[in-house]
Design an enzyme around this catalytic site. Structure first.
Site, short mmCIF file in Angstrom:
data_model
loop_
_atom_site.label_atom_id
_atom_site.label_comp_id
_atom_site.label_asym_id
_atom_site.label_seq_id
_atom_site.Cartn_x
_atom_site.Cartn_y
_atom_site.Cartn_z
N GLY A 34 0.79 -1.23 0.00
CA GLY A 34 0.00 0.00 0.00
C GLY A 34 0.82 1.27 0.00
O GLY A 34 1.84 1.40 -0.67
N THR A 36 2.65 2.52 2.30
CA THR A 36 4.00 2.38 2.86
C THR A 36 4.99 2.05 1.76
O THR A 36 6.06 2.67 1.64
CB THR A 36 4.02 1.30 3.95
OG1 THR A 36 3.02 1.58 4.93
CG2 THR A 36 5.39 1.24 4.63
N THR A 66 -2.07 -8.88 3.96
CA THR A 66 -0.97 -9.51 4.69
C THR A 66 -1.40 -10.80 5.40
O THR A 66 -0.57 -11.47 6.01
CB THR A 66 -0.38 -8.55 5.74
OG1 THR A 66 -1.42 -8.14 6.64
CG2 THR A 66 0.22 -7.32 5.08
N LYS A 137 4.54 -12.39 19.86
CA LYS A 137 4.56 -13.75 20.41
C LYS A 137 5.91 -14.40 20.16
O LYS A 137 6.47 -15.07 21.04
CB LYS A 137 3.45 -14.58 19.78
CG LYS A 137 3.48 -16.05 20.23
CD LYS A 137 2.29 -16.84 19.70
CE LYS A 137 2.37 -18.29 20.19
NZ LYS A 137 1.19 -19.08 19.81
N HIS A 280 -7.22 20.91 51.38
CA HIS A 280 -7.43 19.48 51.63
C HIS A 280 -8.75 19.01 51.01
O HIS A 280 -9.55 18.34 51.66
CB HIS A 280 -7.38 19.18 53.12
CG HIS A 280 -6.08 19.56 53.76
ND1 HIS A 280 -4.86 19.27 53.19
CD2 HIS A 280 -5.81 20.22 54.91
CE1 HIS A 280 -3.89 19.72 53.97
NE2 HIS A 280 -4.43 20.32 55.02
N GLU A 332 -0.40 27.39 47.02
CA GLU A 332 0.32 26.34 46.28
C GLU A 332 0.11 26.43 44.78
O GLU A 332 1.05 26.30 44.00
CB GLU A 332 -0.13 24.95 46.78
CG GLU A 332 0.32 24.60 48.18
CD GLU A 332 1.73 24.05 48.22
OE1 GLU A 332 2.34 23.91 47.16
OE2 GLU A 332 2.21 23.77 49.33
N ARG A 442 -23.82 15.76 61.98
CA ARG A 442 -24.13 16.99 61.25
C ARG A 442 -24.07 18.23 62.13
O ARG A 442 -23.64 19.30 61.69
CB ARG A 442 -25.51 16.84 60.60
CG ARG A 442 -25.81 17.89 59.54
CD ARG A 442 -26.89 17.40 58.60
NE ARG A 442 -26.46 16.20 57.88
CZ ARG A 442 -25.66 16.21 56.83
NH1 ARG A 442 -25.20 17.34 56.34
NH2 ARG A 442 -25.33 15.09 56.24
N ASP A 472 -31.58 19.75 66.16
CA ASP A 472 -30.51 20.46 66.89
C ASP A 472 -29.76 21.45 66.01
O ASP A 472 -29.38 22.54 66.46
CB ASP A 472 -29.54 19.46 67.54
CG ASP A 472 -29.14 18.31 66.62
OD1 ASP A 472 -29.47 18.36 65.42
OD2 ASP A 472 -28.52 17.36 67.12
#
Length: 518
Positions: A34, A36, A66, A137, A280, A332, A442, A472
């Site tokens: 091709g 290449t 191929t 392989k 944090h 930072e 909480r 509360d």
């Protein structure tokens, strides 16, 4: 007998110099096909076409070229097995010593807008992966190369006669990695095109960099990320190398900031300017302003003590006035879509300060999955994306919030979803005043947030990421003069909290949606 190299590449970077070195300096014969082969021929270099070598033409519009015993027999034959060598001789097959292959550009194809199913499918390589896997392989006898950045090392190794077993194994590993990533990309794309429940989680991310250490110096850490996506697309203008904790804090900062329109603010100069300070992974200061410097100053004023050593994210270009707000505070990192020249000059005096430009496009390209590891596995969930629908809110008290209070409730609700649960946020006039994060109950988080707000809590609003199991927190909010509360609701004791609000003259809104963050 001259060694044989099979070259078949989609990415033709460095192809001609490689072929020249193989032929002229190392005595290789080249087999190719091709485009290449055409490029090698155009350089006046000798090359044998695959069809001529196999005696079988390319068929099916190039789908089969191929896939032939003369190719794969030559690649897979073990040189240490006489039976293999006898088979090669009997079938008139030459051993192939080097395979240089990279694959059809499937990923580039699917990245195009409106790519069709047919176009994508035709860009799935079949022969290439087969040759790569065959060569990998049989790496003890065949070198396999899949990336142009390996060419120089390959030629040097041949010239210095250092084709070691270690090199062969290294190339084979990279080859299998190459085909694995290719198959993953195809699988993920097809899964996204059809209704399919994933039975397995596939993810492949290239190495971005080795980090100095993890959350602590004794922990090793590595950053993997796709190029131009998310934080991999950020441009660090100055400062020390990013650390693990920097990246975690930056992610928390960006997640919070996106509630106020990171992408939108770059496209529309009149869009609200917002700044977030993270410590944090928790926001300790969030504010909106009519300019970058005002937003930044108000965010820092939310809690200047906690801001020390933190991370800042801004959703608009950083100018000279905004940069001056950072001159006398230790930070930072600062991330923004853009820093103008005056800002860069001012901040360049803080040599260790990390400045990052992150474009909206990099955010948009990133996958919207939240992935966390547990021992032996992964948890994958959707991101808790910015999406506030006030039509779902319910006013449950006798008094109804004013428009100004609704705006502050919305602001606080955006913040509280990015605070570690149990989470409480106190805010007023689009500025955070106190944040309570990560407590085991909480009311403990509420105490931290309200004490931080102090006298400023009077007339402010309070947001809770989860429902109130008891009244509360409401009673404590009343003691500080909170005017309105927003929370998901859903407790069996909701009425206790609602009644406590009615008795104290506090308005309460239920969202029907919680925002736990662990």
């Amino acid at each position: 007998m001259s060694p044989i190299a099979l070259l078949s590449v989609s990415d033709k970077t460095g192809l001609v110099p490689l072929a020249q070195a193989l032929i002229n300096e190392l005595g290789f014969k080249i087999i190719s096909s091709g485009g290449t082969a055409k490029l090698i021929e155009s350089a006046n270099l000798p090359v044998t076409r695959v069809a001529d070598y196999t005696g079988f033409p390319e068929i099916l519009e190039g789908r089969v070229k191929t896939l032939n015993p003369k190719i794969h027999g030559g690649i897979l034959a073990r040189r240490d097995k006489q039976t293999h060598l006898d088979d090669l001789k009997k079938q008139n097959i030459n051993p192939i010593d080097l395979v240089v292959v990279n694959l059809y550009p499937f990923e580039q194809t699917i990245s195009k807008e409106n790519v069709s199913w047919e176009e994508a499918i035709e860009n799935i390589d079949i022969g290439g992966p087969t040759m790569i896997r065959s060569a990998a392989k049989n790496h003890q006898d065949v070198l396999v190369v899949t990336n142009p950045n390996q060419y120089s090392n390959l030629i040097d190794a041949y010239k210095s006669k250092k084709i070691t077993n270690e090199l062969r194994k290294n190339y084979a590993q990279k080859a299998f990695e190459h085909t694995a990533i290719y198959d993953l990309t195809i699988s993920k794309w097809i899964a996204n095109q059809i209704p399919s429940k994933k039975a397995s989680w596939f993810q492949s991310l290239p190495l971005k960099q080795e980090l100095r250490y993890g959350e602590n110096p004794h922990q090793k850490a590595t950053w993997y990320g796709e190029s131009e996506k998310g934080w991999s697309g950020a441009n660090q203008l100055q400062g020390k190398e990013l650390s693990t904790n920097n990246l975690l804090d930056l992610e928390a900062a960006l997640s919070t900031l996106r509630e106020f329109g990171y992408e939108q603010a770059m496209k529309n100069d009149s869009y609200q300017k917002a700044a977030v300070v993270i410590k944090h992974t928790n926001p300790c200061g969030v504010a909106i302003g009519d300019s970058p410097s005002t937003a930044l100053k108000r965010a820092l004023d939310g809690d200047r003590v906690s801001a020390f050593g933190g991370i800042i994210a801004i959703n608009c270009p950083v100018d000279e006035a905004a940069a001056k707000e950072l001159e006398n505070i230790f930070i930072e990192c600062v991330v923004a879509p853009y820093f103008d020249n005056n800002a860069k000059e001012i901040l360049s005096k803080k040599k260790n300060l990390r400045l990052l430009e992150l474009k909206a496009e990099s955010i948009q390209k990133a996958d919207k999955n939240h992935i966390r590891s547990i021992l032996g596995g992964l948890l994958v969930q959707d991101l808790d994306e910015p999406n506030i629908d006030q039509t779902e809110w319910e006013n449950v008290t006798k008094l109804i919030p004013t428009e100004e209070e609704i705006n502050d409730l919305s602001f606080a609700w955006k913040i509280v979803k990015h605070i570690r649960s149990n989470a409480i946020a106190v805010a007023s006039n689009q500025q955070s005043l106190g944040i309570g994060a990560g407590q085991m109950n909480r009311v403990g988080s509420a105490k931290i947030a309200l004490e931080a707000a102090g006298d400023k809590a009077k007339g402010a609003v309070l947001a809770s990421d989860g429902f109130f199991p008891f009244n509360d927190t409401v009673k404590m909010a009343a003691d500080y003069g909170i005017s309105s509360i927003i929370q998901p609701g859903g407790s069996i004791r909701d009425n206790d909290s609602i009644e406590a609000c009615n008795q104290s003259g506090i308005k309460m809104v239920l969202t029907g949606k919680r925002h736990f963050l662990h």
